[in-house]
Design an enzyme around this catalytic site. Structure first.
Site, PDB file in Angstrom:
ATOM      1  N   CYS A 101      40.432  40.547  42.060  1.00  0.00           N
ATOM      2  CA  CYS A 101      39.010  40.565  41.705  1.00  0.00           C
ATOM      3  C   CYS A 101      38.266  41.652  42.476  1.00  0.00           C
ATOM      4  O   CYS A 101      37.426  42.360  41.921  1.00  0.00           O
ATOM      5  CB  CYS A 101      38.397  39.188  41.974  1.00  0.00           C
ATOM      6  SG  CYS A 101      36.644  39.062  41.531  1.00  0.00           S
ATOM      7  N   CYS A 193      38.826  30.417  42.057  1.00  0.00           N
ATOM      8  CA  CYS A 193      37.516  30.135  41.467  1.00  0.00           C
ATOM      9  C   CYS A 193      37.604  29.711  40.018  1.00  0.00           C
ATOM     10  O   CYS A 193      36.781  28.917  39.550  1.00  0.00           O
ATOM     11  CB  CYS A 193      36.602  31.342  41.619  1.00  0.00           C
ATOM     12  SG  CYS A 193      37.064  32.782  40.620  1.00  0.00           S
TER      13      CYS A 193
END
Length: 365
Positions: A101, A193
């Site tokens: 990410c 997440c």
């Protein structure tokens, strides 16, 4: 400077934005909408990027008196992070989605857009330090995030700001409380997440389906169990193996073969490896001359160990450990730190682990 503050809705990014304002920068806040189902509220400390987080970020921006926007990067996040995560597990590797990410979203898509819009830098709430353009560990060792930033290039670091790296997490919460931020006591997000329930195996099973195969003991060559998919395992794993062996000694995952769907397990004495081969590295600064001594960290929360780094095959590296290491899985990032005891907190770069070197294998000279 015109600074874009990436605001996740947590306490770290809130305080980072506030410190950028205090430093006199012209700050604009942005929340990244990464989830394709943002209406689902987070559960305690699990997950992030929910509509709740967006509202928390907006409240902080309002209190700071800065403009605030939401950027929808859900499709890009799904392609570059979620789909990559699934594909890596399907191939028998163990990826780090936070590192991916940072590489693909926060310091590629976001930074590129920020530069195109005329911003000079992006500020985030990462716990790491930047000193004279060099990436270093946070002073708070328990919260250090330099491992997942080791993939950044010198150009990306030149446009990054990490104001929290010189303080502890307790101090971050104190600053938030002093300012009256509602997120001062908000729990940190944990786990992955996009898997807020923490059930990675279940998430992958829903994506990949049932792919049964054998679990084989390395010592005897005998099948000691069955599984529903190699994606449910990672090298070094001990719990949840579902095996039945006669000697009762703990077994660890030693290898994963997705083509034959075979998971190989073995006792602790078989779990160590002397070295790993990696893919092509990325460096945070000048490319070091090979070979060189360093420290290497092979998991986000692993202790760094001394190593020697050699040129490997196909532009990759051969990282030779001073002591055998367990649980080094293909797909993980080997993040290299300077070996100097005074400057050992400086990140040199990283490379993805391609394979372990067998004990009988040749190691660099």
């Amino acid at each position: 400077m015109r600074v874009l503050a990436a605001m996740s809705g947590g306490v770290d990014s809130a305080v980072a934005a506030a410190l950028a304002v205090d430093a006199g920068h012209d700050v604009t806040g942005v929340h990244l909408a990464l989830s394709q189902n943002r209406q689902t509220l987070r559960s305690g400390s699990r997950g992030c990027c929910s509509v709740e987080d967006s509202h928390d970020a907006r409240r902080v921006a309002d209190e700071l008196g800065i403009p605030f926007y939401v950027w929808d990067l859900a499709d890009r996040f799904t392609e570059d992070v979620v789909d990559d995560f699934v594909a890596e597990y399907a191939a028998g590797r163990t990826p780090n989605p936070c590192l991916r990410c940072n590489e693909k979203i926060k310091f590629s898509a976001v930074l590129d857009r920020a530069m195109a819009l005329g911003f000079d830098a992006v500020v985030t709430g990462h716990h790491a330090r930047l000193e004279d353009g060099e990436l270093r560990r946070s002073v708070d060792a328990a919260k250090d995030q330099s491992y997942v930033l080791g993939v950044l290039t010198p150009e990306q670091l030149a446009a990054a700001m990490f104001p929290l790296g010189s303080m502890t997490k307790d101090r971050v919460r104190e600053i938030a409380a002093e300012r009256g931020f509602a997120v001062a006591a908000k729990p940190d997000s944990h786990d992955i997440c996009f898997i807020p329930d923490g059930d990675t195996r279940g998430f992958l099973a829903r994506r990949l389906g049932s792919l049964p195969g054998p679990v084989v003991d390395a010592g005897t060559g005998q099948q000691v169990g069955e599984h529903d998919g190699t994606y449910g395992f990672t090298v070094g794993q001990r719990k949840g193996l579902g095996v039945s062996v006669g000697d009762q000694r703990p077994r660890y995952v030693l290898g994963i073969e997705p083509v034959t769907r075979t998971v190989t397990v073995g006792t602790a004495d078989l779990a160590g490896v002397p070295a790993v081969r990696t893919g092509v590295p990325t460096w945070t600064g000048a490319v070091p001359e090979l070979p060189f001594a360093a420290q290497v960290q092979v998991r986000a929360h692993a202790a760094p160990v001394d190593c020697r780094v050699h040129a490997g095959d196909g532009g990759g590296l051969l990282v030779e450990f001073a002591e055998e290491q367990r649980g080094v899985a293909p797909g993980q990032s080997a993040v290299l730190y300077e070996a100097d005891p005074v400057r050992g907190d400086r990140v040199l770069g990283q490379a993805a682990v391609a394979m372990a070197v067998e004990r009988s294998g040749a190691v660099g000279q």
